[in-house]
Design a protein around this motif. Structure first.
Motif, PDB file in Angstrom:
ATOM      1  N   ALA A  50      -3.431  -0.488  12.753  1.00  0.00           N
ATOM      2  CA  ALA A  50      -2.998  -0.934  14.071  1.00  0.00           C
ATOM      3  C   ALA A  50      -3.086  -2.447  14.143  1.00  0.00           C
ATOM      4  CB  ALA A  50      -3.872  -0.296  15.149  1.00  0.00           C
ATOM      5  N   ALA A  51      -1.984  -3.083  14.526  1.00  0.00           N
ATOM      6  CA  ALA A  51      -1.926  -4.537  14.633  1.00  0.00           C
ATOM      7  C   ALA A  51      -1.882  -4.947  16.093  1.00  0.00           C
ATOM      8  CB  ALA A  51      -0.697  -5.066  13.908  1.00  0.00           C
ATOM      9  N   SER A  52      -2.638  -5.975  16.423  1.00  0.00           N
ATOM     10  CA  SER A  52      -2.613  -6.529  17.781  1.00  0.00           C
ATOM     11  C   SER A  52      -2.650  -8.049  17.685  1.00  0.00           C
ATOM     12  CB  SER A  52      -3.790  -6.013  18.602  1.00  0.00           C
ATOM     13  OG  SER A  52      -5.015  -6.376  18.000  1.00  0.00           O
ATOM     14  N   GLY A  53      -2.421  -8.696  18.827  1.00  0.00           N
ATOM     15  CA  GLY A  53      -2.344 -10.144  18.817  1.00  0.00           C
ATOM     16  C   GLY A  53      -0.960 -10.560  18.378  1.00  0.00           C
ATOM     17  N   ARG A  54      -0.882 -11.661  17.656  1.00  0.00           N
ATOM     18  CA  ARG A  54       0.402 -12.094  17.110  1.00  0.00           C
ATOM     19  C   ARG A  54       0.756 -11.189  15.939  1.00  0.00           C
ATOM     20  NH1 ARG A  54       0.666 -18.079  15.346  1.00  0.00           N
ATOM     21  NH2 ARG A  54       2.752 -17.357  14.861  1.00  0.00           N
ATOM     22  N   THR A  55       1.796 -10.397  16.076  1.00  0.00           N
ATOM     23  CA  THR A  55       2.143  -9.452  15.018  1.00  0.00           C
ATOM     24  C   THR A  55       3.069 -10.105  13.994  1.00  0.00           C
ATOM     25  OG1 THR A  55       3.921  -8.596  16.374  1.00  0.00           O
ATOM     26  CG2 THR A  55       1.819  -7.450  16.472  1.00  0.00           C
ATOM     27  N   PHE A  56       3.200  -9.487  12.873  1.00  0.00           N
ATOM     28  CA  PHE A  56       3.972 -10.010  11.754  1.00  0.00           C
ATOM     29  C   PHE A  56       5.418  -9.539  11.827  1.00  0.00           C
ATOM     30  CE2 PHE A  56       0.201 -11.620  10.306  1.00  0.00           C
ATOM     31  CZ  PHE A  56      -0.723 -10.695   9.831  1.00  0.00           C
ATOM     32  N   SER A  57       6.106  -9.858  12.897  1.00  0.00           N
ATOM     33  CA  SER A  57       7.427  -9.274  13.119  1.00  0.00           C
ATOM     34  C   SER A  57       8.442  -9.696  12.065  1.00  0.00           C
ATOM     35  CB  SER A  57       7.948  -9.640  14.504  1.00  0.00           C
ATOM     36  OG  SER A  57       7.982 -11.049  14.637  1.00  0.00           O
ATOM     37  N   SER A  58       8.262 -10.853  11.448  1.00  0.00           N
ATOM     38  CA  SER A  58       9.255 -11.329  10.492  1.00  0.00           C
ATOM     39  C   SER A  58       8.812 -11.115   9.040  1.00  0.00           C
ATOM     40  CB  SER A  58       9.540 -12.812  10.735  1.00  0.00           C
ATOM     41  OG  SER A  58       8.343 -13.566  10.617  1.00  0.00           O
ATOM     42  N   TYR A  59       7.735 -10.367   8.846  1.00  0.00           N
ATOM     43  CA  TYR A  59       7.219 -10.139   7.503  1.00  0.00           C
ATOM     44  C   TYR A  59       7.264  -8.657   7.168  1.00  0.00           C
ATOM     45  CZ  TYR A  59       5.215 -14.851   7.528  1.00  0.00           C
ATOM     46  OH  TYR A  59       5.028 -16.207   7.576  1.00  0.00           O
ATOM     47  N   ALA A  60       7.296  -8.365   5.894  1.00  0.00           N
ATOM     48  CA  ALA A  60       7.041  -7.009   5.438  1.00  0.00           C
ATOM     49  C   ALA A  60       5.560  -6.710   5.643  1.00  0.00           C
ATOM     50  CB  ALA A  60       7.401  -6.864   3.964  1.00  0.00           C
ATOM     51  N   MET A  61       5.238  -5.440   5.843  1.00  0.00           N
ATOM     52  CA  MET A  61       3.847  -5.009   5.972  1.00  0.00           C
ATOM     53  C   MET A  61       3.444  -4.282   4.709  1.00  0.00           C
ATOM     54  SD  MET A  61       2.209  -5.998   8.573  1.00  0.00           S
ATOM     55  CE  MET A  61       0.795  -4.908   8.453  1.00  0.00           C
ATOM     56  N   GLY A  62       2.198  -4.459   4.326  1.00  0.00           N
ATOM     57  CA  GLY A  62       1.761  -3.860   3.082  1.00  0.00           C
ATOM     58  C   GLY A  62       0.389  -3.239   3.163  1.00  0.00           C
ATOM     59  N   TRP A  63       0.126  -2.402   2.190  1.00  0.00           N
ATOM     60  CA  TRP A  63      -1.208  -1.836   1.979  1.00  0.00           C
ATOM     61  C   TRP A  63      -1.734  -2.358   0.647  1.00  0.00           C
ATOM     62  CZ3 TRP A  63      -4.193   0.889   5.296  1.00  0.00           C
ATOM     63  CH2 TRP A  63      -3.586   1.435   6.428  1.00  0.00           C
ATOM     64  N   PHE A  64      -3.015  -2.632   0.634  1.00  0.00           N
ATOM     65  CA  PHE A  64      -3.699  -3.131  -0.540  1.00  0.00           C
ATOM     66  C   PHE A  64      -4.993  -2.327  -0.691  1.00  0.00           C
ATOM     67  CE2 PHE A  64      -1.066  -6.951  -0.798  1.00  0.00           C
ATOM     68  CZ  PHE A  64      -0.565  -7.006   0.490  1.00  0.00           C
ATOM     69  N   ARG A  65      -5.590  -2.362  -1.866  1.00  0.00           N
ATOM     70  CA  ARG A  65      -6.856  -1.663  -2.040  1.00  0.00           C
ATOM     71  C   ARG A  65      -7.752  -2.422  -3.008  1.00  0.00           C
ATOM     72  NH1 ARG A  65      -4.730   3.706  -5.362  1.00  0.00           N
ATOM     73  NH2 ARG A  65      -4.317   2.665  -7.373  1.00  0.00           N
ATOM     74  N   GLN A  66      -9.040  -2.194  -2.837  1.00  0.00           N
ATOM     75  CA  GLN A  66     -10.020  -2.828  -3.719  1.00  0.00           C
ATOM     76  C   GLN A  66     -11.062  -1.802  -4.114  1.00  0.00           C
ATOM     77  OE1 GLN A  66     -11.902  -6.398  -2.193  1.00  0.00           O
ATOM     78  NE2 GLN A  66     -12.406  -7.071  -4.259  1.00  0.00           N
ATOM     79  N   ALA A  67     -11.093  -1.518  -5.398  1.00  0.00           N
ATOM     80  CA  ALA A  67     -12.087  -0.594  -5.944  1.00  0.00           C
ATOM     81  C   ALA A  67     -13.340  -1.382  -6.312  1.00  0.00           C
ATOM     82  CB  ALA A  67     -11.521   0.111  -7.167  1.00  0.00           C
ATOM     83  N   PRO A  68     -14.483  -0.713  -6.401  1.00  0.00           N
ATOM     84  CA  PRO A  68     -15.730  -1.409  -6.749  1.00  0.00           C
ATOM     85  C   PRO A  68     -15.600  -2.171  -8.059  1.00  0.00           C
ATOM     86  CG  PRO A  68     -16.191   0.811  -6.008  1.00  0.00           C
ATOM     87  CD  PRO A  68     -14.705   0.713  -6.140  1.00  0.00           C
ATOM     88  N   GLY A  69     -15.973  -3.442  -8.034  1.00  0.00           N
ATOM     89  CA  GLY A  69     -15.952  -4.257  -9.238  1.00  0.00           C
ATOM     90  C   GLY A  69     -14.581  -4.732  -9.666  1.00  0.00           C
ATOM     91  N   LYS A  70     -13.570  -4.485  -8.835  1.00  0.00           N
ATOM     92  CA  LYS A  70     -12.207  -4.874  -9.213  1.00  0.00           C
ATOM     93  C   LYS A  70     -11.609  -5.800  -8.166  1.00  0.00           C
ATOM     94  CE  LYS A  70     -11.063  -0.803 -11.980  1.00  0.00           C
ATOM     95  NZ  LYS A  70     -10.039   0.252 -12.240  1.00  0.00           N
TER      96      LYS A  70
END
Length: 113
Positions: free
Chosen positions: A23-43
């Motif tokens: 959920a995004a609030s405030g100034r949203t990224f209307s002109s950008y693509a949205m993405g998902w990222f992940r971080q595993a332990p130690g990486k």
């Protein structure tokens, strides 16, 4: 400033599914693509998926994960199917390219074998 709140993570057995929300609030990224990222332990944090005019996926999740958005709700989703233990990580959303000041706390996904 944009605030991003991820949710939907949890503990699931290998082969199971989860649906993450961002959920995004405030100034949203209307002109950008949205993405998902992940971080595993130690990486390092890594790219998972993005959506803009098209969709893009990391090879490791292609065919198993689906990214979508509901612009009316300023919310992005990540449907994760056929989960594997190597998908275990904290998952974050952000624009693409990421705004270093916009990272949220993420949501933990743990896949047991």
């Amino acid at each position: 400033q944009v605030q991003l709140v991820e949710s939907g993570g949890g503990l699931v057995q290998a082969g199971g599914s989860l649906r993450l929300s961002c959920a995004a609030s405030g100034r949203t990224f209307s002109s950008y693509a949205m993405g998902w990222f992940r971080q595993a332990p130690g990486k390092e944090r890594e790219f998972v998926a993005a959506i803009g005019d098209s969709t893009w996926y990391a090879d490791s999740v292609k065919g198993r994960f689906t990214i979508s958005t509901d612009n009316a709700k300023n919310t992005a989703y990540l449907q994760m199917n056929s989960l594997k233990p190597e998908d275990t990580a904290v998952y974050y959303c952000n624009r693409v390219p990421p705004d270093r000041n916009a990272w949220g706390q993420g949501t933990q996904v743990t896949v047991s074998s």
